[in-house]
Design an enzyme around this catalytic site. Structure first.
Site, PDB file in Angstrom:
ATOM      1  N   HIS A 121       9.493  -1.065  33.555  1.00  0.00           N
ATOM      2  CA  HIS A 121       9.663  -2.386  33.667  1.00  0.00           C
ATOM      3  C   HIS A 121      10.622  -2.805  34.559  1.00  0.00           C
ATOM      4  CE1 HIS A 121      11.172  -6.277  32.221  1.00  0.00           C
ATOM      5  NE2 HIS A 121      10.214  -6.293  31.267  1.00  0.00           N
ATOM      6  N   ASP A 198      16.011   3.131  28.839  1.00  0.00           N
ATOM      7  CA  ASP A 198      15.622   1.775  28.424  1.00  0.00           C
ATOM      8  C   ASP A 198      14.931   1.775  27.308  1.00  0.00           C
ATOM      9  OD1 ASP A 198      14.170  -0.751  28.041  1.00  0.00           O
ATOM     10  OD2 ASP A 198      13.238  -0.514  30.009  1.00  0.00           O
ATOM     11  N   GLN A 201      11.656  -1.144  24.275  1.00  0.00           N
ATOM     12  CA  GLN A 201      10.390  -1.033  23.260  1.00  0.00           C
ATOM     13  C   GLN A 201      10.407   0.150  22.488  1.00  0.00           C
ATOM     14  OE1 GLN A 201       8.113  -3.377  23.414  1.00  0.00           O
ATOM     15  NE2 GLN A 201       8.428  -4.386  25.468  1.00  0.00           N
ATOM     16  N   LYS A 224      14.019  -8.283  20.390  1.00  0.00           N
ATOM     17  CA  LYS A 224      12.592  -7.414  20.246  1.00  0.00           C
ATOM     18  C   LYS A 224      12.809  -6.755  18.639  1.00  0.00           C
ATOM     19  CE  LYS A 224      11.741  -6.643  25.066  1.00  0.00           C
ATOM     20  NZ  LYS A 224      10.711  -7.708  25.301  1.00  0.00           N
ATOM     21  N   CYS A 362       5.231  -6.928  34.171  1.00  0.00           N
ATOM     22  CA  CYS A 362       6.494  -6.583  34.747  1.00  0.00           C
ATOM     23  C   CYS A 362       6.632  -5.220  35.036  1.00  0.00           C
ATOM     24  CB  CYS A 362       7.733  -6.858  33.797  1.00  0.00           C
ATOM     25  SG  CYS A 362       7.775  -8.626  33.241  1.00  0.00           S
TER      26      CYS A 362
END
Lengths: 409, 145
Positions: A121, A198, A201, A224, A362
């Protein structure tokens, strides 16, 4: 036993969707919030409104306590060793930038290597572009397989003594593949590199144990994973956080300073949290974490995998659709309807009451890997049902270019 | 209002057979790469203006039905027109998109977008190429003053 219908009752947006005749397949962008989270944010403004760590009165002490308890709840959620390893930021992007600035720019030098993937991303690669520009460190990429999957052997080949930072998403926001983080950290640590993960997600969907996975840094967002927007987390091993520079200086982050410019910063996590934070967001996030722990992240993960497997299975029935991430295991399905531009399909789906996302999501350098510049991304979360997926499948069966154009008239 | 089946036919026609598609390797053309406003459409528009007249307009890129067809249609409307007339047509187009009173007559096939203003997520698509043309026309005009 995971009861999705019971779960759905906790989310007022599910009722709103019914009224608007919509289904929501864009939780990878942001999730809905359960009533308890909404109530908590409201409660702060109606019953607890005071600044934290500042006032000499009960109201402020009470809310400061609750804020710090949110840190402890988060440490428990991640199985972190210490609550001091949880830094609140205003989102995953902010947390990733903090690591790049506070660790990368401080410790990397010319000739060092930052190792990443082409599936990142923007928020996990652009900050490292900047680190590279400022320090002269170089960015190298781990070769992905032709279908975008990751092979640990390619990672081993890409690792060398010069690599000081490995930065990658636990789950890619486009392909949804789960990276073998435990193996990655083990190998990276053998070379003395730190691993930045990261988790935007992954943390919402997978049980995440930072000790077991031995991550050095983990960044993710509250919004999220059922919590309010405006809050994110940087988890970092304490000794690393201790060496790092803050991204911002100001009130609350320093112990004392003098007129000559000497600053004595507080210890982590406080040195990173200058200024009044999003207090109501952190309190709401605490509720979201408690809600997830009550459901059990094992159950959330299991249901997510089941639902996603069903989604993929049904997508295979469609001759007019190309799926780009057939090996994904969680949340995300990235596809195109053959011969129709992604945005046109998304407009048609919108007209049919289906919310999903078109674009290049992204992760713009991924184009070379999947060979499609624009795709549609549908993503599911713990409140989605098989019936909703069925509705998407039936809608996709009937999609034509004419219908897509009609959707915009 | 234009009838929906006619609009659909016009848009489909310009999408499948875009007019003035393909860029020119000619330094006398002005050029605008439109990619910054949206993360999905990526269009380059080129224009040759001489003696106050739009001699040629062409475009290329990766784009959806609405952006391809709107760019194609507008290119046909302004090609061969004086800069003033081209700007007037574009102004009327913007008025239509902004739901203001506009002159439908000068817009011809661009009337296919007369309800685009109701589709918030497509307005950018319907104006991306037109915006490029507008910018180049105004740049030419400013250079003349």
């Amino acid at each position: 036993m995971y009861d999705v219908l019971k779960v759905r009752n906790d989310f007022p947006m599910i009722q709103t969707l019914k009224e608007r005749h919509m289904i929501y397949l864009d939780s990878a962008a942001t999730s809905f919030k359960p009533q308890c989270v909404i109530d908590k944010v409201n409660e702060y403004y109606t019953k607890e409104n005071a600044n934290i760590h500042r006032g000499d009165y009960d109201l402020s002490f009470e809310v400061s306590d609750e804020y710090e308890n949110a840190r402890k709840t988060c440490a428990k959620f991640l199985n972190a060793k210490k609550w001091e390893e949880i830094v609140f930021t205003n989102g995953a992007s902010s947390a990733l930038n903090l690591v790049a600035y506070g660790y990368g720019q401080k410790f990397l030098k010319e000739g060092d290597v930052i190792l990443s993937t082409e599936a990142e991303h923007a928020s996990n690669i652009l900050p490292w572009f900047k680190v590279s520009e400022v320090t002269g460190a170089k960015i190298e990429y781990i070769a992905l397989n032709h279908d975008g999957t990751f092979d640990i052997e390619s990672f081993k080949k890409a690792m060398h003594e010069g690599v000081k930072v490995v930065t990658l998403a636990h789950v890619s926001n486009v392909l949804g593949y789960i990276m073998p983080i435990k193996e990655i950290t083990k190998i990276a640590h053998e070379y003395g590199a730190v691993v930045v993960v990261d988790g935007a997600q992954s943390v919402p969907h997978l049980k995440t144990d930072v000790c077991d996975l031995d991550m050095d840094f983990l960044c993710f967002s509250s919004h999220k994973m059922l919590g309010p927007s405006g809050v994110g987390v940087l988890y970092g091993k304490y000794e690393l956080l201790d060496q790092m520079d803050p991204f911002m200086l100001g009130g609350g982050s320093n112990a004392r300073f003098d007129i000559c410019g000497n600053i004595l910063l507080k210890n982590p996590p406080f040195k990173f949290e200058a200024g009044t934070p999003c207090v109501e967001g952190v309190l709401g996030f605490k509720r979201a974490l408690e809600y997830l722990m009550d459901l059990g992240m094992d159950n959330v993960q299991k249901y997510g995998h089941e639902l996603h497997a069903y989604f993929m299975e049904r997508m295979k029935e469609l001759d007019n659709v190309e799926v780009y991430n057939p090996h994904a295991q969680t949340s995300i399905v990235t596809f195109n309807v053959k011969n129709i531009f992604a945005q046109d399909v998304a407009a048609y789906l919108n007209k049919m009451g289906i919310a999903c996302r078109s674009g290049n999501h992204c992760a713009k350098i991924l184009l070379n890997v999947i060979g499609a510049s624009e795709t549609i991304r549908a993503s599911v979360y713990l409140y989605n049902t098989k019936e909703e997926i069925d509705y998407l499948i039936e809608t996709l069966k009937g999609v034509t270019l004419e219908k897509c154009i009609g959707a915009s008239l | 209002m234009m009838e929906e089946s006619l609009k659909r036919a016009i848009i489909l026609d310009h999408y499948q057979h875009p007019r003035n598609k393909g860029l020119k390797d000619d330094p006398s053309y002005m050029s605008r790469h439109m990619a910054a406003d949206s993360c999905i459409d990526d269009i380059t528009v080129m224009m040759k203006i001489e003696d106050g007249e739009v001699k040629d307009v062409c475009f290329d890129g990766q784009a959806c039905t609405i952006s391809t067809s709107s760019t194609s249609i507008m290119s046909t409307l302004i090609k061969g027109q004086s800069v003033e007339k081209a700007l007037m047509i574009i102004d009327e187009y913007y008025k239509m998109i902004d739901e203001e009173h506009y002159d439908a007559e000068v817009l011809e096939e661009a009337n296919a977008f007369d309800t685009l203003s109701k589709q918030a997520n497509r307005i950018n698509c319907g104006t991306i190429g037109v915006k490029a043309m507008n910018e180049m026309l105004r740049e030419y005009q400013n250079g003349q003053q």
